[in-house]
Design an enzyme around this catalytic site. Structure first.
Site, PDB file in Angstrom:
ATOM      1  N   GLU A  26      -0.948 -41.507 -16.794  1.00  0.00           N
ATOM      2  CA  GLU A  26      -0.157 -40.424 -17.391  1.00  0.00           C
ATOM      3  C   GLU A  26      -1.051 -39.545 -18.253  1.00  0.00           C
ATOM      4  OE1 GLU A  26       3.208 -41.986 -19.503  1.00  0.00           O
ATOM      5  OE2 GLU A  26       3.865 -40.019 -20.216  1.00  0.00           O
ATOM      6  N   ASN A  71       6.868 -40.252 -19.589  1.00  0.00           N
ATOM      7  CA  ASN A  71       7.629 -39.364 -20.465  1.00  0.00           C
ATOM      8  C   ASN A  71       7.040 -37.956 -20.467  1.00  0.00           C
ATOM      9  OD1 ASN A  71       9.209 -41.571 -21.123  1.00  0.00           O
ATOM     10  ND2 ASN A  71       8.139 -42.017 -23.025  1.00  0.00           N
ATOM     11  N   ASN A 171      11.579 -39.150 -14.626  1.00  0.00           N
ATOM     12  CA  ASN A 171      11.146 -40.401 -15.257  1.00  0.00           C
ATOM     13  C   ASN A 171      12.149 -40.858 -16.299  1.00  0.00           C
ATOM     14  OD1 ASN A 171       8.973 -42.417 -16.094  1.00  0.00           O
ATOM     15  ND2 ASN A 171       9.337 -41.353 -18.026  1.00  0.00           N
ATOM     16  N   GLU A 172      12.532 -42.122 -16.233  1.00  0.00           N
ATOM     17  CA  GLU A 172      13.386 -42.759 -17.250  1.00  0.00           C
ATOM     18  C   GLU A 172      14.473 -41.821 -17.771  1.00  0.00           C
ATOM     19  OE1 GLU A 172      10.903 -44.600 -20.269  1.00  0.00           O
ATOM     20  OE2 GLU A 172      10.305 -46.184 -18.887  1.00  0.00           O
ATOM     21  N   TYR A 243       8.256 -53.783 -19.778  1.00  0.00           N
ATOM     22  CA  TYR A 243       7.046 -54.136 -20.530  1.00  0.00           C
ATOM     23  C   TYR A 243       7.307 -55.453 -21.254  1.00  0.00           C
ATOM     24  CZ  TYR A 243       5.365 -49.437 -19.511  1.00  0.00           C
ATOM     25  OH  TYR A 243       4.938 -48.307 -18.864  1.00  0.00           O
ATOM     26  N   GLU A 291       6.568 -49.159 -13.351  1.00  0.00           N
ATOM     27  CA  GLU A 291       5.879 -49.371 -14.639  1.00  0.00           C
ATOM     28  C   GLU A 291       6.046 -50.829 -15.032  1.00  0.00           C
ATOM     29  OE1 GLU A 291       6.482 -46.641 -17.927  1.00  0.00           O
ATOM     30  OE2 GLU A 291       6.736 -44.952 -16.532  1.00  0.00           O
TER      31      GLU A 291
HETATM   32  O1  AHR Z   1       3.744 -46.018 -20.003  1.00  0.00           O
HETATM   33  C1  AHR Z   1       4.105 -45.514 -21.257  1.00  0.00           C
HETATM   34  C2  AHR Z   1       5.527 -44.959 -21.271  1.00  0.00           C
HETATM   35  O2  AHR Z   1       6.431 -46.007 -21.105  1.00  0.00           O
HETATM   36  C3  AHR Z   1       5.877 -44.004 -20.152  1.00  0.00           C
HETATM   37  O3  AHR Z   1       5.527 -42.694 -20.442  1.00  0.00           O
HETATM   38  C4  AHR Z   1       7.358 -44.126 -20.069  1.00  0.00           C
HETATM   39  O4  AHR Z   1       7.845 -43.872 -18.778  1.00  0.00           O
HETATM   40  C5  AHR Z   1       7.638 -45.537 -20.549  1.00  0.00           C
HETATM   41  O5  AHR Z   1       8.628 -45.568 -21.497  1.00  0.00           O
END
Ligand code: AHR
Length: 501
Positions: A26, A71, A171-172, A243, A291
């Site tokens: 990114e 993001n 995205n998201e 994550y 991700e």
């Molecule tokens: O990878 C970091 C961020 O995590 C990304 O920009 C977003 O998509 C996610 O929240």
């Protein structure tokens, strides 16, 4: 601890899509600027890309890469990053409160990706923008010539279209933090119409629609249902993001989060099946886990920093130092992706360089491979072909996130073309050796080809510039005899055992 396992040549899970080992990068922090791109660095090539970083990337054999966000993409104007570099505007990146110089845009990134042999997977901005900009971008990228946007690309020195096949629809979009955050129905409609328009320009293009930002979002998993009800027939994948961390300093619970991820995948697979049945649809939608990574060591500290800083350019951000425990976790997670390769076709490690990344690079200084680089590399190199079902009879444990977690985490792949079977094994036990016996039905003449091991490190040990002690070593103590693989695996160890079959 005694563990018995069985694999059978005929018990296949699925053909593994190579893109299970894709990556994500990114425009944020030092991922692009002073990550892959640093004109003036002693290792910089004619385009300003770092050769040392590129070599580490190439060694990962990455099939595809998602770009440019994240993001970031939700307020990005892709046109800012094309044309003469001196004319490109500097903009405020609202996602990360940083300055974006636009010195790298689609054409520079395409050169870099091609040099590393990686296919691009492009995200369009469905936050602050919509269908028109998405189609303009695709026309610039994929149309041969004779139109405004394709001729603009040619005027920028790129005669041939890139033919990009994979497109992410924003995205998201469920996240309130996202620029242009939307409700599920609202986003689903926009994604549907955008996918239809884009497919007119590039027939056969694959569309990835946004699922939830993670499985703890208040709208999960109703978001997926709502979105897919609007666009199911016109998309190919739904994204999952997750994550991980071990803030409670509980190693077994951390490892148990892999089981939790299995439930997440299973739930979304259920939602996909539900919507497919409800709509009487005939197409399949698969999972794009675009991700995933460990992200917690400096997450909160970073959050405090960037929320109040004064729009710096390429600041250090999300530069997690990964330890041995993280490497073991990543190995288990990749095993789960192999085991769920029937539904998960694409997965992207987030991210690739400097920002929550397996590769780190100092501005003007050295690059190095973090602990997590290795399980990612070994899975990418050898986890191809067909996933085999492994029946494992292992002692288990209960933890906060899951019950009955087997101490031995195993996945297996069969590469029929190469004539190999590979077993990926993590002994998650904190203290006990695993005395393992795997019967190899249908692979009776198998012989040991290679054994790599990561073991014996302090769980908190990390690599750094000039010190890459956490890396695979040649293993011993594993043997194949009469169709059975046997060996003793140290506690807290990772093994990649390759068999010639
Ligand atoms: O990878 C970091 C961020 O995590 C990304 O920009 C977003 O998509 C996610 O929240």
């Amino acid at each position: 601890m005694r563990v018995n396992a069985d694999i059978h040549r005929a018990f296949e899970i699925a053909k593994i899509d190579d893109r299970l080992y894709a990556a994500f990068i990114e425009h944020m922090g030092r991922a692009i600027y002073s990550g892959i791109y640093e004109p003036g660095h002693p290792e910089a090539d004619a385009h300003g890309f770092r050769r040392d970083v590129a070599q580490m990337v190439r060694d990962l054999n990455i099939p595809a890469i998602r770009y440019p966000g994240g993001n970031f993409v939700s307020a990005y104007n892709w046109e800012d990053g094309v044309g003469p570099k001196e004319d490109r505007p500097v903009r405020l990146d609202l996602a990360w409160r940083s300055k974006e110089t636009n010195q790298v845009g689609i054409n520079e990134f395409a050169v870099w990706a091609e040099e590393q042999g990686i296919e691009m997977m492009l995200a369009v901005n469905l936050g602050s923008r919509g269908i028109t900009d998405a189609r303009n971008f695709m026309e610039y990228v994929n149309h041969p010539s004779g139109t405004y946007w394709s001729d603009l690309r040619r005027s920028h020195g790129v005669e041939n279209p890139y033919g990009v096949k994979m497109w992410c629809l924003g995205n998201e979009m469920d996240g309130p933090w996202q620029i242009g955050h939307k409700e599920a129905k609202e986003y689903g409609r926009l994604a549907d119409e955008t996918a239809k328009a884009l497919r007119q320009l590039t027939p056969g293009a694959e569309m990835v629609v946004c699922g939830s930002s993670n499985d703890e979002m208040p709208t999960y998993p109703d978001w997926e249902r709502g979105v897919l009800e609007e666009c199911y027939e016109n998309v190919d994948y739904i994204s999952l993001h997750k994550y991980f961390g071990n803030s409670s300093n509980d190693t077994l619970n951390f490892f148990g989060k892999v089981e939790e991820t299995g439930r997440y995948i299973q739930s979304i697979a259920g939602v996909i099946d539900f919507v497919k049945a409800k709509k009487r649809a005939t197409n399949d939608v698969h999972i794009c886990f675009d991700e995933w990574n460990v992200w917690y060591h400096i997450r909160e500290e970073d959050h405090r920093r960037w929320k109040s800083w004064d729009w710096p350019e390429a600041p250090d951000l999300l530069e997690e130092d990964y330890n041995f425990e993280d490497a073991l976790f990543v190995a288990c997670l990749l095993n789960e992706f192999i085991r769920r390769s029937d539904r998960v076709k694409i997965a992207c490690i987030a991210q690739l360089v400097n920002v929550i990344a397996p590769i780190r690079a100092e501005p003007g200084g050295p690059a190095w491979r973090q602990s997590i680089y290795w399980p990612y590399q070994l899975a990418s190199l050898y986890g191809r072909g067909t996933a085999l079902r492994v029946s494992v009879d292992s002692p288990t444990y209960d933890c906060a996130v899951a019950d009955d977690v087997p101490y031995l985490d195993v996945a297996a792949t069969h590469d029929t073309a190469g004539g190999t079977v590979t077993l990926f094994i993590v002994n998650r036990h904190l203290t006990e050796v695993a005395d393992l016996r795997v019967s190899l039905t249908g692979f009776e003449g198998a012989t040991l080809l290679d054994h790599r091991v990561m073991a014996g490190h302090n769980l908190r040990a990390t690599n750094g510039p000039g010190s890459e002690a956490i890396a695979p070593a040649k293993g011993n103590g594993v043997a194949v005899e009469d169709g059975t693989l046997g060996g003793s695996l140290a506690p807290l160890s990772y093994h990649v055992v390759r068999l010639r079959v």
